[in-house]
Design an enzyme around this catalytic site. Structure first.
Site, mmCIF file in Angstrom:
data_model
loop_
_atom_site.group_PDB
_atom_site.id
_atom_site.type_symbol
_atom_site.label_atom_id
_atom_site.label_comp_id
_atom_site.label_asym_id
_atom_site.label_seq_id
_atom_site.Cartn_x
_atom_site.Cartn_y
_atom_site.Cartn_z
ATOM 1 N N LYS A 1 0.861 -1.190 0.000
ATOM 2 C CA LYS A 1 0.000 0.000 0.000
ATOM 3 C C LYS A 1 0.889 1.229 0.000
ATOM 4 C CE LYS A 1 -4.545 -0.579 1.990
ATOM 5 N NZ LYS A 1 -5.354 -0.392 3.217
HETATM 6 O O1 G3P Z 1 -9.139 -0.092 3.793
HETATM 7 C C1 G3P Z 1 -9.186 1.188 4.338
HETATM 8 C C2 G3P Z 1 -9.823 1.180 5.653
HETATM 9 O O2 G3P Z 1 -9.087 0.413 6.556
HETATM 10 C C3 G3P Z 1 -10.131 2.513 6.206
HETATM 11 O O3 G3P Z 1 -11.351 2.368 6.795
HETATM 12 O O4 G3P Z 1 -13.142 2.797 8.367
HETATM 13 O O5 G3P Z 1 -10.802 3.552 8.892
HETATM 14 O O6 G3P Z 1 -12.134 4.691 7.137
HETATM 15 P P1 G3P Z 1 -11.882 3.419 7.856
#
Ligand code: G3P
Length: 222
Positions: free
Chosen positions: A87
């Site tokens: 990533k």
């Molecule tokens: O894959 C990206 C993810 O982990 C971010 O999710 O819920 O932290 O915005 P969030």
């Protein structure tokens, strides 16, 4: 659509694997950090276990922000397993790293994408996956799913060989909307994956079938 699970928790990954619907895993420093805190294990050992559990792409992310650092960390992470995908944050330094990592045969998932322009740059740099964070856009009053639609049109118009990985998924409706747009992959938190199974009419239906069968049993010849 491919299902990835957005977690570094081995129990959650094992459960999703048992359902037979998992195509890959995405992690980030927050998710992996949580598991390190819980288990006191080395992050790379956790990533190795994930790769051994799931026969698909496993995204891992370093913490460097400069090109050299991103590439160095990416090369180290890629040594863990052939399925590791790096990533890379959507920054000018990150974009330079995408080209370098790709030239070394390492797969890249461009992360923290919040606009179609960012996605276009990442695609031109040769990223394998683009991860638009739709939930975080919704959080600030922008429509995350509109961005998915824009990116899909852009990639199709120019025939880029890049997959759209819908990230920051917060509820089952996000997944449904992503399927309507034809997104390649959704990375889904375990909680949301669980919710996707559920419908009260399914539970009600099972209950009444079992009840009716119990009654019918009284009339069956012995
Ligand atoms: O894959 C990206 C993810 O982990 C971010 O999710 O819920 O932290 O915005 P969030």
């Amino acid at each position: 659509m491919k299902f990835f699970i957005d977690t570094a928790n081995l129990d959650e990954i094992r459960k999703a694997m048992d359902w037979g619907v998992l195509d890959g895993v995405t992690t980030n420093p927050t998710l992996l950090g949580k598991e390190v805190e819980k288990t006191h294990r080395k992050p790379n050992d956790i990533l190795k276990d994930i790769c051994e559990l799931v026969p698909g792409s496993v995204s891992a992310e370093g913490i460097s922000l400069d090109t050299d650092g991103i590439v160095k960390e990416g090369e180290e992470l890629a040594k863990i397993h052939p399925n590791i995908c790096i990533k890379v944050p959507m920054t000018p330094e990150g974009v330079k790293a995408i080209r370098i990592l790709r030239s070394k045969g390492i797969k890249v998932n461009t992360t923290l994408v919040f606009s179609c322009n960012q996605a276009l740059i990442a695609a031109k740099a040769g990223t394998n996956y683009i991860s638009p964070f739709i939930g975080r856009l919704d959080d600030i009053g922008q429509n995350g799913m509109e961005l998915i639609s824009e990116i899909i049109i852009m990639l199709e118009n120019y025939d880029f060989d890049t997959e759209v990985l819908v990230a920051s998924v917060r509820h089952p409706l996000h997944v449904v909307e992503a399927t309507q747009l034809g997104a390649d992959i959704c990375t889904i938190p375990f909680k949301v994956l669980n919710l996707m199974f559920k419908h009260p009419l399914t539970d009600k239906g099972i209950k009444s079938f079992l009840k009716d069968w119990e009654r019918a049993k009284e009339f069956m010849p012995r």
